[in-house]
Design a protein around this motif. Structure first.
Motif, PDB file in Angstrom:
ATOM      1  N   ASP A  76       0.828  -1.208   0.000  1.00  0.00           N
ATOM      2  CA  ASP A  76       0.000   0.000   0.000  1.00  0.00           C
ATOM      3  C   ASP A  76       0.866   1.264   0.000  1.00  0.00           C
ATOM      4  OD1 ASP A  76       1.063  -0.129   2.500  1.00  0.00           O
ATOM      5  OD2 ASP A  76      -0.819  -0.101   3.596  1.00  0.00           O
ATOM      6  N   GLY A  77       2.176   1.090  -0.137  1.00  0.00           N
ATOM      7  CA  GLY A  77       3.094   2.232  -0.229  1.00  0.00           C
ATOM      8  C   GLY A  77       3.382   2.915   1.103  1.00  0.00           C
ATOM      9  N   LYS A  78       2.805   2.390   2.205  1.00  0.00           N
ATOM     10  CA  LYS A  78       2.985   3.073   3.495  1.00  0.00           C
ATOM     11  C   LYS A  78       3.986   2.337   4.367  1.00  0.00           C
ATOM     12  CE  LYS A  78      -1.660   4.889   3.468  1.00  0.00           C
ATOM     13  NZ  LYS A  78      -3.025   4.536   3.825  1.00  0.00           N
ATOM     14  N   PHE A  79       5.138   2.981   4.574  1.00  0.00           N
ATOM     15  CA  PHE A  79       6.147   2.396   5.465  1.00  0.00           C
ATOM     16  C   PHE A  79       5.777   2.689   6.912  1.00  0.00           C
ATOM     17  CE2 PHE A  79       8.851   2.718   1.664  1.00  0.00           C
ATOM     18  CZ  PHE A  79       9.563   1.535   1.741  1.00  0.00           C
ATOM     19  N   LEU A  99      10.628   2.199   9.851  1.00  0.00           N
ATOM     20  CA  LEU A  99      11.266   1.697   8.630  1.00  0.00           C
ATOM     21  C   LEU A  99      11.348   2.768   7.551  1.00  0.00           C
ATOM     22  CD1 LEU A  99       9.652  -1.710   9.002  1.00  0.00           C
ATOM     23  CD2 LEU A  99      12.080  -1.434   8.606  1.00  0.00           C
ATOM     24  N   LEU A 100      10.487   3.789   7.662  1.00  0.00           N
ATOM     25  CA  LEU A 100      10.549   4.899   6.701  1.00  0.00           C
ATOM     26  C   LEU A 100      11.917   5.586   6.791  1.00  0.00           C
ATOM     27  CD1 LEU A 100       9.026   6.635   4.625  1.00  0.00           C
ATOM     28  CD2 LEU A 100       8.273   8.079   6.505  1.00  0.00           C
ATOM     29  N   LYS A 101      12.408   5.676   8.033  1.00  0.00           N
ATOM     30  CA  LYS A 101      13.729   6.281   8.238  1.00  0.00           C
ATOM     31  C   LYS A 101      14.795   5.477   7.474  1.00  0.00           C
ATOM     32  CE  LYS A 101      17.138   7.183  11.797  1.00  0.00           C
ATOM     33  NZ  LYS A 101      17.579   6.807  13.137  1.00  0.00           N
ATOM     34  N   GLU A 102      14.686   4.143   7.561  1.00  0.00           N
ATOM     35  CA  GLU A 102      15.653   3.286   6.858  1.00  0.00           C
ATOM     36  C   GLU A 102      15.512   3.446   5.341  1.00  0.00           C
ATOM     37  OE1 GLU A 102      18.085   1.650   8.522  1.00  0.00           O
ATOM     38  OE2 GLU A 102      17.133   2.716  10.186  1.00  0.00           O
ATOM     39  N   ALA A 103      14.236   3.526   4.875  1.00  0.00           N
ATOM     40  CA  ALA A 103      13.995   3.675   3.431  1.00  0.00           C
ATOM     41  C   ALA A 103      14.644   4.960   2.917  1.00  0.00           C
ATOM     42  CB  ALA A 103      12.497   3.675   3.157  1.00  0.00           C
ATOM     43  N   GLY A 143       7.844  10.780  -6.655  1.00  0.00           N
ATOM     44  CA  GLY A 143       7.596   9.814  -5.581  1.00  0.00           C
ATOM     45  C   GLY A 143       6.214   9.183  -5.623  1.00  0.00           C
ATOM     46  N   THR A 144       5.358   9.620  -6.560  1.00  0.00           N
ATOM     47  CA  THR A 144       4.010   9.034  -6.646  1.00  0.00           C
ATOM     48  C   THR A 144       4.109   7.617  -7.208  1.00  0.00           C
ATOM     49  OG1 THR A 144       3.227  11.223  -7.177  1.00  0.00           O
ATOM     50  CG2 THR A 144       1.679   9.424  -7.554  1.00  0.00           C
ATOM     51  N   TYR A 145       3.443   6.688  -6.506  1.00  0.00           N
ATOM     52  CA  TYR A 145       3.516   5.295  -6.951  1.00  0.00           C
ATOM     53  C   TYR A 145       2.587   5.041  -8.134  1.00  0.00           C
ATOM     54  CZ  TYR A 145       5.628   4.674  -2.356  1.00  0.00           C
ATOM     55  OH  TYR A 145       6.428   4.772  -1.248  1.00  0.00           O
TER      56      TYR A 145
END
Lengths: 44, 657
Positions: B53-56, B60-64, B107-109
């Motif tokens: 769903d594209g939501k970290f 984990l968003l920090k890692e991404a 950045g749009t999926y």
């Protein structure tokens, strides 16, 4: 509040915790139902 | 089972780029500096970690962001798509499974992978930017030995913690409601006490009033009458003030309407003057009627038509002469001169004929223009008549409207305002007379009653007033007690019942919080046990003699025992005191253990730009171990290697010799 009811919520917590992502709305619904049950029991 | 990776406009690659990886062996991605190794790694990370769903998760968003899979405030181009392209695409095919990740420059999926696992960012790759190495090198927020995250954020403990926090929050709210109910009970208790006091005061006042009543005997009628007259005077005064205000309001309205009337008259005069000055064809003002204008129009059009006919005749004559000259000019085309055909004398020359033709043409054109002008004048007459009639009608309508307005305003002034003013004046005179009479009557009564009784009357009145106020207070407070309710989850409860219910509810919530916390701890412990067990096996296989007993302790801190040549035994070693190469070794062990613990289903392990930092002996051991591991588990292990030669990026399958 019957033991059975509490056990049922715990079971639901287990199911939700084992999902990839926790749906807190479902937990909220469980707690609402729990509250209403207590209200019903105590009001009688 | 091999894997093929297709990159379209990713990182440094413009256009399509294919790579092939073999499972069960080591895949060395070789390229010189800026040769595209990072783009390949980012692409694999993206397709294996970006959630469906594209939501970290925040953690984990920090890692991404650290690993360039996701954009951040400083890197708005996603760090992923080729700078010259609108979007990039990664297609990873493993056997028959195909995963596609397609993302726009902003950045749009556009398309997301379906079987990815965001935990891959923490468990599937070791590079100089990954969490474990950052932590061991102390360039991360966490202390170098604190691995609580490894057993919490990656396991189900995170979910149980989240549920526990949610229930704790609910319990806090319930406790607040319980306090609110307690405060309400306290307040209603105070109100009841206040009501009791009011009732006592009321009883006392009633007694006092009963005691005072006999003292009025004989004069009570006069006192009562005085009270009535005093009230009447007060009312008359109020009425008089009101009537004066009404009179002023009507007088102001009258003035305004009179001014309005003056303006209306001015407007009428102005419109009438304008009408009088309208003029067309010697007709002025009221004489401008359509019939007369129609007669004048006919006469004028007839005159103009006559002029046009006369002009056309003249033009016809000129035309005849012109045609003769034109004929002569045509015949003279090839000759210089000839004799005049009419008199047979003199010479006709081409030049002279041409000048004459020009003159005749100018005359013809001038007459044609005059005819056209006359025709336009006929049309103009119609427009002039239509405009003047419209103007006249418009002015007449305005005058009529204004006259009607004048009549309405005059009627309003005469019939309503003046009449109302007269009526107010009469009422004021009547009220003034009444007031004068009442005041005289009051003076006489005061003489009869005397000042003592007057004081008694004042006290009695005051007590009656107090009695009324107390009764009101009792009613208001009783209402407040009756309506005291606590609202919880859209249920309205009396405070007593609310406390009873909330106490039970909190009891159950406490039990549920305990359960969720206990489960979270169990999950953490189970993850730590599995993690430690994997490390143990790894240590045996890698055979790093200098380390023993690398594990997470009860507090989930990293515990290491190291060989000490001085004592010829193993001693505990602080993470912060490990050498750079030792930190890398420990990081590799932990990384493989994380992968085996949490994402055994993803057959990828990436070692990006780290192998060259090991000394040769250890590097060979690791290669050998990884090669065996790849074979045993059918893993696709990808390692990046920097090469000096300027060869384009390519993948080499490597086996230990």
């Amino acid at each position: 509040m019957k033991k059975k009811d509490i056990f049922s919520i715990k079971k639901q917590i287990d199911i939700l915790a084992n999902e990839k992502r926790v749906d807190l709305n479902k937990i909220n619904n469980e707690l609402s139902t729990l509250f209403k049950t207590i209200v019903k029991e105590e009001s009688e | 089972m091999n894997a093929s990776l297709v990159l379209k406009d990713i990182g440094g690659f413009k256009g399509k780029k294919d790579f092939s990886f073999e499972s069960g062996s080591l895949n060395l991605v070789e390229a010189p500096n800026s040769g595209g190794k990072s783009s390949v790694i980012k692409a694999i990370l993206g397709v294996l970690s970006v959630p469906h769903d594209g939501k970290f998760e925040p953690y984990l968003l920090k890692e991404a962001k650290m690993l360039g899979v996701k954009s951040d405030d400083l890197n708005t181009q996603e760090g992923f798509v080729n700078i010259h392209s609108e979007y990039g695409e990664v297609i990873l095919t493993i056997g028959e499974d195909k995963e596609i990740y397609k993302v726009q420059q902003n950045g749009t999926y556009l398309e997301l992978p379906k079987h990815s696992d965001q935990r891959f960012l923490l468990s599937g790759i070791l590079s100089n930017d990954t969490k474990i190495l950052r932590q061991l090198r102390h360039t991360d927020d966490e202390e170098p030995d604190d691995f609580h995250w490894a057993v919490t954020k990656l396991s189900n403990a995170k979910n149980y913690d989240e549920i526990a926090d949610f229930i704790i929050n609910e319990k806090d709210n319930a406790t607040k409601k319980e306090d609110e109910a307690k405060n309400t009970i306290k307040r209603t208790k105070n109100l009841r006490e206040e009501i009791d006091q009011h009732r006592k005061d009321l009883e006392q006042i009633t007694n006092e009033l009963s005691r005072l009543e006999p003292k009025f005997k004989g004069k009570s009628d006069f006192i009562s009458k005085r009270k009535g007259i005093a009230n009447s005077i007060e009312k008359s005064n109020k009425d008089l003030i009101q009537q004066h205000a009404n009179l002023k309001q009507k007088t102001d309205e009258l003035k305004a309407k009179e001014n309005e009337l003056v303006k209306i008259n001015k407007d009428i005069n102005s419109f009438e003057n304008e009408l009088e000055n309208l003029e067309l064809f010697d007709l002025k003002g009221k004489n401008l009627n359509p019939k007369k204008l129609e007669e004048i129009k006919k006469k004028k059009i007839s005159d103009i038509n006559e002029q046009i006919t006369s002009l056309k005749d003249i033009r016809g004559e000129i035309d005849g002469v012109y045609n003769l000259y034109y004929l002569a000019q045509t015949n003279l085309k090839d000759r210089d001169f000839t004799k005049c055909p009419l008199c047979n004398e003199g010479n006709l020359t081409f030049g002279k004929i041409e000048i004459k033709l020009k003159e005749l043409k100018q005359k013809k054109d001038s007459i044609s223009n005059e005819i056209m002008e006359k025709s336009q004048n006929i049309k103009l007459i119609d427009t002039q008549i239509s405009d003047i009639i419209k103007n006249k009608e418009n002015l007449e309508r305005k005058i009529s409207d204004k006259k009607e307005e004048r009549k309405f305003t005059s009627d309003l002034i005469e019939k309503q305002l003046r009449s109302a003013i007269n009526q107010f004046n009469e009422t004021i005179t009547g009220l003034s007379n009444k007031l004068e009479k009442e005041q005289k009557e009051l003076q006489e009564l005061i003489k009869i009653i005397g000042s003592d009784d007057e004081e008694l009357n004042r006290v009695y009145t005051e007590k009656e007033k107090q009695k009324g106020t107390l009764s009101d207070k009792i009613t208001i407070k009783q209402n407040e007690i009756d309506s005291a309710k606590i609202e919880i989850n859209q249920v309205s409860l009396t405070p007593d019942l609310a406390i009873q219910i909330l106490s039970k509810y909190n009891e159950v919530l406490t039990e549920l919080i305990g359960f969720a916390k206990e489960m979270a701890d169990k999950q953490r412990q189970a993850a730590a046990d599995k993690f430690n067990n994997t490390i143990k096996i790894l240590m045996n296989e890698l055979n790093f003699e200098e380390f023993r007993d690398v594990k997470l302790n009860k507090e989930f801190r990293l515990y290491i025992e190291r060989f000490d040549p001085k004592t010829d035994g193993y001693v505990p070693q602080l993470v912060s005191t490990l050498s750079t190469s030792e930190k890398l070794t420990i990081a590799l062990i932990l990384q493989i253990a994380l992968k085996e613990t949490y994402i055994p289903q993803i057959p990828f392990l990436i070692l990006d730009d780290v192998m060259e930092d090991f000394d040769e002996d250890r590097r060979n051991k690791i290669y050998k171990y990884l090669s065996n591991k790849a074979k045993e588990e059918n893993w696709i292990i990808i390692l990046t290697k920097l090469v000096e030669e300027k060869k384009p990026i390519h993948v080499v399958n490597w086996s230990p010799t």
